[in-house]
Design a protein around this motif. Structure first.
Motif, PDB file in Angstrom:
ATOM      1  N   THR A 177       2.116  17.782   1.462  1.00 46.64           N
ATOM      2  CA  THR A 177       1.924  17.913   0.020  1.00 46.64           C
ATOM      3  C   THR A 177       2.851  16.981  -0.755  1.00 46.64           C
ATOM      4  O   THR A 177       2.511  16.537  -1.853  1.00 46.64           O
ATOM      5  CB  THR A 177       2.137  19.366  -0.441  1.00 46.64           C
ATOM      6  OG1 THR A 177       3.398  19.829   0.029  1.00 46.64           O
ATOM      7  CG2 THR A 177       1.042  20.268   0.085  1.00 46.64           C
ATOM      8  N   THR A 178       4.022  16.668  -0.183  1.00 41.65           N
ATOM      9  CA  THR A 178       4.941  15.749  -0.861  1.00 41.65           C
ATOM     10  C   THR A 178       4.381  14.337  -0.899  1.00 41.65           C
ATOM     11  O   THR A 178       4.588  13.607  -1.875  1.00 41.65           O
ATOM     12  CB  THR A 178       6.318  15.777  -0.180  1.00 41.65           C
ATOM     13  OG1 THR A 178       6.771  17.132  -0.085  1.00 41.65           O
ATOM     14  CG2 THR A 178       7.337  14.980  -0.976  1.00 41.65           C
ATOM     15  N   VAL A 179       3.677  13.944   0.150  1.00 46.47           N
ATOM     16  CA  VAL A 179       2.976  12.644   0.128  1.00 46.47           C
ATOM     17  C   VAL A 179       2.042  12.592  -1.076  1.00 46.47           C
ATOM     18  O   VAL A 179       2.010  11.603  -1.828  1.00 46.47           O
ATOM     19  CB  VAL A 179       2.169  12.429   1.425  1.00 46.47           C
ATOM     20  CG1 VAL A 179       1.353  11.134   1.355  1.00 46.47           C
ATOM     21  CG2 VAL A 179       3.081  12.398   2.631  1.00 46.47           C
ATOM     22  N   ASN A 180       1.293  13.675  -1.279  1.00 42.69           N
ATOM     23  CA  ASN A 180       0.335  13.707  -2.386  1.00 42.69           C
ATOM     24  C   ASN A 180       1.035  13.766  -3.740  1.00 42.69           C
ATOM     25  O   ASN A 180       0.537  13.198  -4.726  1.00 42.69           O
ATOM     26  CB  ASN A 180      -0.590  14.913  -2.229  1.00 42.69           C
ATOM     27  CG  ASN A 180      -1.531  14.767  -1.047  1.00 42.69           C
ATOM     28  OD1 ASN A 180      -1.737  13.675  -0.543  1.00 42.69           O
ATOM     29  ND2 ASN A 180      -2.091  15.863  -0.592  1.00 42.69           N
ATOM     30  N   LEU A 181       2.168  14.447  -3.816  1.00 44.47           N
ATOM     31  CA  LEU A 181       2.919  14.485  -5.066  1.00 44.47           C
ATOM     32  C   LEU A 181       3.406  13.085  -5.447  1.00 44.47           C
ATOM     33  O   LEU A 181       3.255  12.657  -6.596  1.00 44.47           O
ATOM     34  CB  LEU A 181       4.110  15.438  -4.934  1.00 44.47           C
ATOM     35  CG  LEU A 181       5.149  15.407  -6.062  1.00 44.47           C
ATOM     36  CD1 LEU A 181       4.522  15.732  -7.407  1.00 44.47           C
ATOM     37  CD2 LEU A 181       6.302  16.361  -5.750  1.00 44.47           C
ATOM     38  N   GLU A 225       0.895  -1.149   0.000  1.00 43.15           N
ATOM     39  CA  GLU A 225       0.000   0.000   0.000  1.00 43.15           C
ATOM     40  C   GLU A 225       0.934   1.200   0.000  1.00 43.15           C
ATOM     41  O   GLU A 225       1.480   1.582   1.030  1.00 43.15           O
ATOM     42  CB  GLU A 225      -0.906  -0.022   1.227  1.00 43.15           C
ATOM     43  CG  GLU A 225      -2.145   0.860   1.091  1.00 43.15           C
ATOM     44  CD  GLU A 225      -1.828   2.336   1.258  1.00 43.15           C
ATOM     45  OE1 GLU A 225      -1.612   3.028   0.223  1.00 43.15           O
ATOM     46  OE2 GLU A 225      -1.789   2.786   2.398  1.00 43.15           O
ATOM     47  N   LEU A 226       1.145   1.794  -1.172  1.00 43.32           N
ATOM     48  CA  LEU A 226       2.268   2.694  -1.369  1.00 43.32           C
ATOM     49  C   LEU A 226       2.151   4.036  -0.648  1.00 43.32           C
ATOM     50  O   LEU A 226       3.139   4.748  -0.550  1.00 43.32           O
ATOM     51  CB  LEU A 226       2.503   2.941  -2.864  1.00 43.32           C
ATOM     52  CG  LEU A 226       3.272   1.850  -3.617  1.00 43.32           C
ATOM     53  CD1 LEU A 226       3.545   2.289  -5.056  1.00 43.32           C
ATOM     54  CD2 LEU A 226       4.582   1.498  -2.920  1.00 43.32           C
ATOM     55  N   ILE A 227       0.985   4.375  -0.123  1.00 44.63           N
ATOM     56  CA  ILE A 227       0.910   5.590   0.683  1.00 44.63           C
ATOM     57  C   ILE A 227       1.480   5.303   2.077  1.00 44.63           C
ATOM     58  O   ILE A 227       2.464   5.919   2.496  1.00 44.63           O
ATOM     59  CB  ILE A 227      -0.527   6.128   0.775  1.00 44.63           C
ATOM     60  CG1 ILE A 227      -1.085   6.411  -0.623  1.00 44.63           C
ATOM     61  CG2 ILE A 227      -0.557   7.394   1.647  1.00 44.63           C
ATOM     62  CD1 ILE A 227      -0.303   7.425  -1.435  1.00 44.63           C
ATOM     63  N   ALA A 228       0.881   4.362   2.773  1.00 42.86           N
ATOM     64  CA  ALA A 228       1.321   4.066   4.138  1.00 42.86           C
ATOM     65  C   ALA A 228       2.715   3.466   4.183  1.00 42.86           C
ATOM     66  O   ALA A 228       3.482   3.713   5.121  1.00 42.86           O
ATOM     67  CB  ALA A 228       0.324   3.117   4.812  1.00 42.86           C
ATOM     68  N   ASP A 229       3.067   2.664   3.175  1.00 42.99           N
ATOM     69  CA  ASP A 229       4.349   1.963   3.197  1.00 42.99           C
ATOM     70  C   ASP A 229       5.507   2.795   2.646  1.00 42.99           C
ATOM     71  O   ASP A 229       6.668   2.505   2.948  1.00 42.99           O
ATOM     72  CB  ASP A 229       4.259   0.674   2.370  1.00 42.99           C
ATOM     73  CG  ASP A 229       3.312  -0.352   2.973  1.00 42.99           C
ATOM     74  OD1 ASP A 229       3.082  -0.289   4.199  1.00 42.99           O
ATOM     75  OD2 ASP A 229       2.796  -1.205   2.226  1.00 42.99           O
ATOM     76  N   PHE A 230       5.206   3.835   1.861  1.00 44.16           N
ATOM     77  CA  PHE A 230       6.284   4.496   1.142  1.00 44.16           C
ATOM     78  C   PHE A 230       6.105   6.008   1.016  1.00 44.16           C
ATOM     79  O   PHE A 230       6.918   6.778   1.514  1.00 44.16           O
ATOM     80  CB  PHE A 230       6.404   3.868  -0.255  1.00 44.16           C
ATOM     81  CG  PHE A 230       7.540   4.372  -1.084  1.00 44.16           C
ATOM     82  CD1 PHE A 230       8.840   4.279  -0.626  1.00 44.16           C
ATOM     83  CD2 PHE A 230       7.315   4.929  -2.337  1.00 44.16           C
ATOM     84  CE1 PHE A 230       9.908   4.746  -1.398  1.00 44.16           C
ATOM     85  CE2 PHE A 230       8.363   5.395  -3.116  1.00 44.16           C
ATOM     86  CZ  PHE A 230       9.671   5.303  -2.649  1.00 44.16           C
ATOM     87  N   ALA A 231       5.032   6.450   0.368  1.00 42.39           N
ATOM     88  CA  ALA A 231       4.872   7.881   0.064  1.00 42.39           C
ATOM     89  C   ALA A 231       4.737   8.733   1.318  1.00 42.39           C
ATOM     90  O   ALA A 231       5.142   9.900   1.322  1.00 42.39           O
ATOM     91  CB  ALA A 231       3.652   8.091  -0.843  1.00 42.39           C
ATOM     92  N   LEU A 232       4.168   8.184   2.390  1.00 40.98           N
ATOM     93  CA  LEU A 232       4.017   8.933   3.636  1.00 40.98           C
ATOM     94  C   LEU A 232       5.281   8.910   4.499  1.00 40.98           C
ATOM     95  O   LEU A 232       5.802   9.970   4.872  1.00 40.98           O
ATOM     96  CB  LEU A 232       2.813   8.419   4.418  1.00 40.98           C
ATOM     97  CG  LEU A 232       2.565   9.033   5.798  1.00 40.98           C
ATOM     98  CD1 LEU A 232       2.370  10.537   5.699  1.00 40.98           C
ATOM     99  CD2 LEU A 232       1.367   8.386   6.476  1.00 40.98           C
ATOM    100  N   PRO A 233       5.817   7.731   4.833  1.00 43.35           N
ATOM    101  CA  PRO A 233       6.973   7.749   5.743  1.00 43.35           C
ATOM    102  C   PRO A 233       8.228   8.392   5.169  1.00 43.35           C
ATOM    103  O   PRO A 233       9.067   8.886   5.933  1.00 43.35           O
ATOM    104  CB  PRO A 233       7.207   6.259   6.052  1.00 43.35           C
ATOM    105  CG  PRO A 233       6.516   5.504   4.977  1.00 43.35           C
ATOM    106  CD  PRO A 233       5.355   6.360   4.563  1.00 43.35           C
ATOM    107  N   LEU A 234       8.378   8.415   3.846  1.00 43.12           N
ATOM    108  CA  LEU A 234       9.581   9.027   3.279  1.00 43.12           C
ATOM    109  C   LEU A 234       9.677  10.520   3.607  1.00 43.12           C
ATOM    110  O   LEU A 234      10.650  10.957   4.254  1.00 43.12           O
ATOM    111  CB  LEU A 234       9.639   8.779   1.770  1.00 43.12           C
ATOM    112  CG  LEU A 234      10.725   9.542   1.005  1.00 43.12           C
ATOM    113  CD1 LEU A 234      12.110   9.187   1.517  1.00 43.12           C
ATOM    114  CD2 LEU A 234      10.629   9.298  -0.493  1.00 43.12           C
TER     115      LEU A 234
END
Length: 408
Positions: free
Chosen positions: A245-249, A138-147
């Motif tokens: 906003t970077t999570v959303n990008l 789940e690329l939001i919780a696993d990657f796009a958010l924590p980065l």
């Protein structure tokens, strides 16, 4: 032009998923439209690129919510410690904005941001190492958010283990959908955030570190360039704006590629296209939607339309960035597009300070995901993706599959 405000139907999942057909209709109907936006608030939408560009640089349009005539805008902020939330550079105008921005601008220069590249790459690889064996994520919780949360936490000197708390408090305070947030919940969450930041700053005063919050504490205590409310507000702004906003990008960029397989293939085959691709993601479906709010200090005329003093003016960058008078074939994603002078980061004195960092994180994150996750595909139908409603746009979840084990 009709004087009845048009309703942006944030209660309608179809609109939240794809607002662009209605946006196109509004732009075609006129350059400035009264509208009921997220939270049931009324605003004047500036829908065309040239008008939006001029409005973002117009000193008659204030960033300070206290210049708004609609009392609901101030009431959606926490009652307690309200000054500590308002006193940041996002909500201020010169001369305060100039002073506040100067204090942190050195941390976000292109050179300083470029020095973060190895660490951003390391974090990206570590996060993908954790999911690659499973063949799904789940690329939001696993990657796009924590980065981006990890990056901004390290830059500021905030313990990464606290991220779940400040993310939850931030979510409670965000304007989402058709209704304003619950004032009691906003107030409680801000009190928790304020208390957290106060204790964190006290800890860092006792044990100074070589980080951005340490520099701001020095500016407050030794150089008297900040008062305490401004220190809290700046800490809050940098922490939240530094990741949300970077999570959303990242999530929105990957979702756009998955919906356009030919573009995904082109980018995977030629990573040199990444910088231009990031600009196209920002233009095509950026993380701020529909746009950037300002408040009229006086009666203002925009594109022949008279806007009264105190009115909320929403420079609708998401609509303007698909203006066919500015961009050829604007509703088509084209990562090779040469002209991507979008308004997603704003314009003028309030141009996004963190734009270089967001661009770099987007390039590294999306490039690494495409390289490390072969046969990347959505695990659900595109219409099943749920998008954030109102103000900030991006997929809430991004379930994907890929070749098990990934690539090194």
């Amino acid at each position: 032009m009709s004087q009845q405000p048009v309703l942006l139907p944030y209660a309608d999942p179809a609109f939240v998923s794809d607002p662009f057909p209605l946006f196109r209709q509004l732009r075609e109907e006129g350059p400035v439209r009264r509208a009921v936006i997220a939270g049931g608030l009324e605003a004047w939408l500036v829908t065309r690129y040239d008008d939006g560009l001029a409005a973002l640089a117009d000193p008659r349009l204030s960033s300070d919510v206290r210049d708004a005539s609609d009392p609901r805008l101030l009431r959606q902020l926490p009652v307690t410690e309200r000054e500590s939330m308002i006193s940041n550079m996002l909500r201020s105008d010169p001369p305060d904005h100039t002073r506040l921005r100067r204090l942190v601008s050195k941390a976000f220069t292109a050179r300083r941001v470029a020095e973060l590249r190895p660490r951003i790459q390391e974090i990206s690889d570590r996060l993908l190492d954790a999911v690659a064996p499973a063949g799904r994520a789940e690329l939001i919780a696993d990657f796009a958010l924590p980065l981006p949360v990890t990056v901004i936490s390290e830059l500021l000197g905030v313990p990464v283990e606290d991220r779940h708390d400040f993310q939850r408090w931030t979510d409670d305070m965000l304007l989402r959908g058709a209704e304003l947030p619950d004032p009691a919940l906003v107030d409680e969450s801000w009190q928790r955030m304020h208390s957290y930041l106060t204790k964190l700053l006290e800890t860092k005063r006792a044990r100074p570190g070589d980080d951005l919050l340490g520099a701001l504490i020095t500016a407050r205590d030794e150089e008297q360039q900040l008062n305490e409310d401004e220190l809290i507000a700046m800490s809050f702004l940098l922490l939240v704006a530094g990741y949300i906003t970077t999570v959303n990008l990242i999530g929105g960029g990957i979702a756009a590629l998955l919906a356009n397989p030919r573009q995904l293939e082109m980018l995977r085959d030629d990573p040199e296209l990444l910088p231009g691709a990031i600009e196209e993601f920002l233009r095509y479906d950026g993380p701020v939607n529909p746009g950037i709010a300002r408040f009229a200090r006086e009666d203002v005329e925009i594109a022949g339309v008279n806007i009264p003093c105190g009115a909320t003016v929403l420079i609708a960058s998401a609509i303007a960035d698909r203006d066919p008078a500015r961009f050829a074939d604007p509703d088509r994603l084209d990562i090779t597009r040469r002209d991507t002078a979008h308004l997603a980061f704003g314009h003028g004195i309030h141009y996004c300070l963190g734009a270089p960092l967001a661009r770099l994180e987007g390039q590294i994150a999306i490039g690494t995901a495409l390289r490390r996750l072969p046969d990347l595909a959505l695990a659900v139908q595109p219409g099943e993706l749920r998008w954030r409603p109102g103000g900030l746009r991006g997929p809430e979840r991004l379930p994907v599959t890929f070749a098990s084990g990934g690539a090194g």
